[in-house]
Design a protein around this motif. Structure first.
Motif, mmCIF file in Angstrom:
data_model
loop_
_atom_site.group_PDB
_atom_site.id
_atom_site.type_symbol
_atom_site.label_atom_id
_atom_site.label_comp_id
_atom_site.label_asym_id
_atom_site.label_seq_id
_atom_site.Cartn_x
_atom_site.Cartn_y
_atom_site.Cartn_z
ATOM 1 N N TRP A 270 -6.503 -5.933 8.349
ATOM 2 C CA TRP A 270 -5.909 -4.698 8.869
ATOM 3 C C TRP A 270 -6.373 -4.431 10.290
ATOM 4 O O TRP A 270 -5.778 -3.611 10.995
ATOM 5 C CB TRP A 270 -6.293 -3.505 7.993
ATOM 6 N N THR A 343 -0.920 -7.990 4.221
ATOM 7 C CA THR A 343 -0.526 -7.560 5.580
ATOM 8 C C THR A 343 0.504 -8.511 6.184
ATOM 9 O O THR A 343 0.608 -8.631 7.389
ATOM 10 C CB THR A 343 -1.733 -7.476 6.540
ATOM 11 N N TYR A 349 7.802 -3.267 2.463
ATOM 12 C CA TYR A 349 7.174 -2.000 2.820
ATOM 13 C C TYR A 349 8.103 -0.864 2.448
ATOM 14 O O TYR A 349 9.265 -0.855 2.857
ATOM 15 C CB TYR A 349 6.873 -1.950 4.321
ATOM 16 N N GLY A 352 6.474 5.275 4.079
ATOM 17 C CA GLY A 352 5.131 5.840 4.014
ATOM 18 C C GLY A 352 4.037 4.793 3.931
ATOM 19 O O GLY A 352 2.870 5.115 4.092
ATOM 20 N N ASP A 353 4.378 3.529 3.677
ATOM 21 C CA ASP A 353 3.380 2.474 3.651
ATOM 22 C C ASP A 353 2.825 2.262 5.050
ATOM 23 O O ASP A 353 3.571 2.297 6.030
ATOM 24 C CB ASP A 353 4.009 1.139 3.221
ATOM 25 N N LYS A 354 1.536 2.009 5.115
ATOM 26 C CA LYS A 354 0.947 1.672 6.407
ATOM 27 C C LYS A 354 1.282 0.225 6.737
ATOM 28 O O LYS A 354 1.082 -0.661 5.923
ATOM 29 C CB LYS A 354 -0.563 1.853 6.341
ATOM 30 N N LYS A 355 1.800 0.004 7.931
ATOM 31 C CA LYS A 355 2.075 -1.366 8.369
ATOM 32 C C LYS A 355 0.966 -1.813 9.301
ATOM 33 O O LYS A 355 0.511 -1.036 10.135
ATOM 34 C CB LYS A 355 3.414 -1.415 9.128
ATOM 35 N N PRO A 356 0.555 -3.072 9.193
ATOM 36 C CA PRO A 356 -0.463 -3.546 10.132
ATOM 37 C C PRO A 356 0.115 -3.677 11.536
ATOM 38 O O PRO A 356 1.307 -3.931 11.691
ATOM 39 C CB PRO A 356 -0.851 -4.919 9.583
ATOM 40 N N GLU A 357 -0.737 -3.465 12.551
ATOM 41 C CA GLU A 357 -0.266 -3.620 13.934
ATOM 42 C C GLU A 357 0.005 -5.088 14.246
ATOM 43 O O GLU A 357 0.885 -5.424 15.023
ATOM 44 C CB GLU A 357 -1.322 -3.103 14.909
#
Lengths: 394, 265
Positions: A270, A343, A349, A352-357
């Protein structure tokens, strides 16, 4: 969805199934206490609150109880494990964590920056088990007869004439009382080898359970007879399969880490700066083997064991050289084990899911490794097993 | 103020890339999407958002053995810096420590320095139309701290300090290593403020010129012709001043009124 919510959701579904269909000891599930958060009108936990769970792990008084002349009301958090009772009047999820969440609050969330120890223990910063003792077996740091620290410049604990000062003392009564420092060991002293170990203490060469030779040329015993195996004959799935001296899997494979990632990378992948430096699953292949297989540096290849297969970017390198085992040339390749879907770009996804940069690519090495435990530690034998490496059909 | 230099002793580097990450952390440089191209080296080169990288390189010893070289690559901070020479806006400048810092606000994105630098260090960022490069953590060294990369180095391969002292350490170390080991950096472009101890011959390392120098064209334009152009520019300014004295300031109030009237109609 956080892990806790998944567990909570699973619990309610399993409970419903037991209520509808019944089953052996169904009360163990249907009557289970599950109050780890604010509840809806139907009695179900609306969303899980980690503080409820942390308090339960610490433990409560389940009824009014007087200990050492002090009354603890029902519902009070137990101050530390010495107060846990064997008469059903207290609860605790794990005695080691009793004292982690008390009436004074969440001890693990403390941020006191004072260091009265002088050696960097910072005892008021967060909390550690047991009872916030920063260095376990610290009784071994003092002369058992006098209580004087062996290193007087950096005392962990010392006896000031009437009590111990410093870290929370472990395994020490008053100096000279004859109590050994290693209280959790059967002989009370530290040991390199002792009772309870399945293997040792002298070293011996065994072949891995999955290996490229039929005979151990150094001893009559091929593999370690005391290894921990979980697979049982006649049961199991393809993950229990083994392929020793199998022409389909002639190449030794080893797994290892890179500096940038930890374990399966669930935390490190992450971090964009780390993901950028090691973005994907790779396989390191010696120049000779790559030439035989027609594999070019940087192309994606398949690493396949009898249990499964992973895609990996080929790093063709001079650092890997073939072995000469009893006159036979055997090649070895190496893969890191940090990757997997969490990731990756391919993952689905939802809103609301966090996406990796920075996305990472490829599969977990666990897909190809065997499940065999070291006899003493049960650490899996993922350093040596058999695979094949193939070019991907284009 | 004494000159400060960074020493990079490659014989002690383990390629952990703590320096590469610490640089990004201190300077808040974003990561970009990368792919593995068949090497540990990533990002593949210095970038506007990557001011130092470890270069990974395998060399064969000819007897079946192999050496894996790790080279910390970042701005060399030359004393006679081609980038400062060509920079028309004054964005690239020398600091009181002898290092070469960059005032981004002044950078006009002309890319002169990109072509002039013998080490290919300054990188152009098309998104912001600016040049970016290592400034030896000026914000840190001006507060008596070592650069972030040096702070992060776990093996002591990176050191920072006064020039004379660090150079002494460098020469002692090269002598200790013996063989092909040498000190790289103090003998050209009037001395760099990053100096290597190279365990192998200088020519072996990827992207490390054996005899780096400021390009002749830069010298011709900036050292010989620039003074002439300054003379000319000075003439223009003097002429303007003379014009001001004889004719007075330009009156623009009339124009301004006109505009506001038009706006009202």
């Amino acid at each position: 969805m956080p892990d806790g919510e998944i567990i909570s959701d699973l619990f309610y579904r399993i409970k419903e199934l037991y209520e509808e269909e019944g089953g052996p000891l169904k009360e163990a599930v249907t009557e289970m206490t599950w109050d780890y958060g604010p509840k809806d009108v139907d009695g179900k936990v609306r969303h899980l609150d980690a503080h409820y769970i942390a308090r339960e792990i610490n433990g409560y008084f389940l009824e009014d109880k007087e200990i050492k002349g002090k009354l603890y009301k029902k519902g009070t958090l137990v101050p530390s494990f010495a107060y846990l009772q064997d008469d059903g009047s207290t609860s605790s999820g794990n005695w080691l964590y009793c004292n982690s969440y008390t009436e004074k609050g969440n001890m693990a969330a403390r941020r006191g920056g004072k260091d009265s120890s002088g050696i960097g223990l910072y005892s008021e910063w967060a909390w550690c088990w047991p009872v916030n003792r920063r260095i376990i077996y610290n009784g071994a740091s003092v002369d058992p007869e006098t209580g004087r620290p062996w290193d007087e410049k950096h005392p962990v604990i010392f006896w000031n004439g009437s009590k111990w000062v410093g870290d929370v003392p472990d395994g020490v009564a008053a100096p000279g009382s004859g109590r050994p420092p290693f209280i959790m060991k059967s002989h009370g002293v530290g040991s390199i080898f002792g009772p309870g170990l399945a293997d040792g203490p002298f070293s011996e060469h065994y072949e891995p359970l999955e290996c490229p030779v039929e005979k151990n040329i150094m001893s009559p015993q091929l593999v370690n007879p005391t290894i921990k195996r979980w697979d049982k004959e006649g049961t199991g799935t393809s993950v229990d399969a083994r392929a020793t001296c199998d022409p389909r899997f002639p190449i030794i494979c080893s797994t290892y880490r890179v500096s940038e990632h930890w374990q399966t990378g669930l935390m490190t992948r992450w971090c964009p700066w780390l993901a950028e430096m090691q973005p994907s699953m790779f396989v390191e292949i010696g120049v000779e083997l790559a030439k035989n297989k027609g594999i070019k540096n940087g192309e994606i290849v398949i690493v396949k064991s009898v249990r499964g297969q992973v895609d990996a970017v080929a790093i063709v390198t001079n650092r890997w050289k073939p072995f000469n085992i009893n006159g036979n040339t055997v090649h070895e390749v190496g893969i890191p084990w940090h990757y997997g879907w969490v990731t990756t770009k391919m993952r689905e996804y939802v809103h609301g899911d966090k996406k990796p940069e920075v996305f990472t690519f490829g599969d977990s090495a666990n897909i190809v490794t065997p499940f065999i435990g070291d006899p003493n530690t049960m650490i899996p034998e993922s350093k040596a097993f058999m695979v094949n490496v193939e070019r991907r059909e284009v | 103020m004494s000159e400060k230099i960074k020493l990079c002793d490659l014989s002690k580097c383990t390629g952990c890339r703590g320096c590469q990450l610490a640089c990004k952390q201190w300077n808040q440089l974003p990561a970009k999407q990368t792919v593995n191209t068949g090497t540990y080296q990533n990002p593949p080169d210095l970038q506007p958002n990557t001011w130092n990288i470890i270069r990974f390189q395998e060399i064969s010893d000819g007897n079946g053995g192999v050496d894996w070289l790790f080279r910390h690559d970042a701005c060399m901070h030359c004393t006679d810096a081609a980038c400062v020479k060509v920079c028309p806006s004054g964005a690239l400048h020398y600091t009181k420590y002898g290092t070469v810092a960059l005032d981004s606000g002044k950078c006009i994105g002309c890319k002169e320095c990109v072509f002039a630098c013998p080490f290919e260090v300054p990188k152009y960022d098309p998104e912001t139309d600016k040049i970016l490069k290592c400034d030896m953590c000026y914000s840190r060294i001006d507060n008596d701290m070592e650069p972030a990369c040096v702070k992060a180095c776990p093996t002591g391969a990176l050191m920072f300090g006064d020039k004379t002292e660090i150079l002494k350490v460098a020469y002692e170390r090269a002598r200790e290593l013996g063989g092909d080991a040498s000190v790289y950096g103090d003998k050209f472009v009037d001395g760099t403020h990053m100096v290597y101890v190279l365990p192998e011959k200088a020519g072996i390392y990827d992207k490390l010129p054996e005899k780096p120098r400021v390009p002749l064209s830069v010298i011709a334009w900036k050292d010989w012709l620039k003074p002439l152009s300054l003379l000319a520019a000075g003439g223009v300014i003097a002429g303007s001043f003379l014009h001001y004295i004889t004719h007075g300031p330009k009156d623009t109030s009339g124009d301004g009124d006109q505009v506001s009237k038009e706006g009202g109609e």
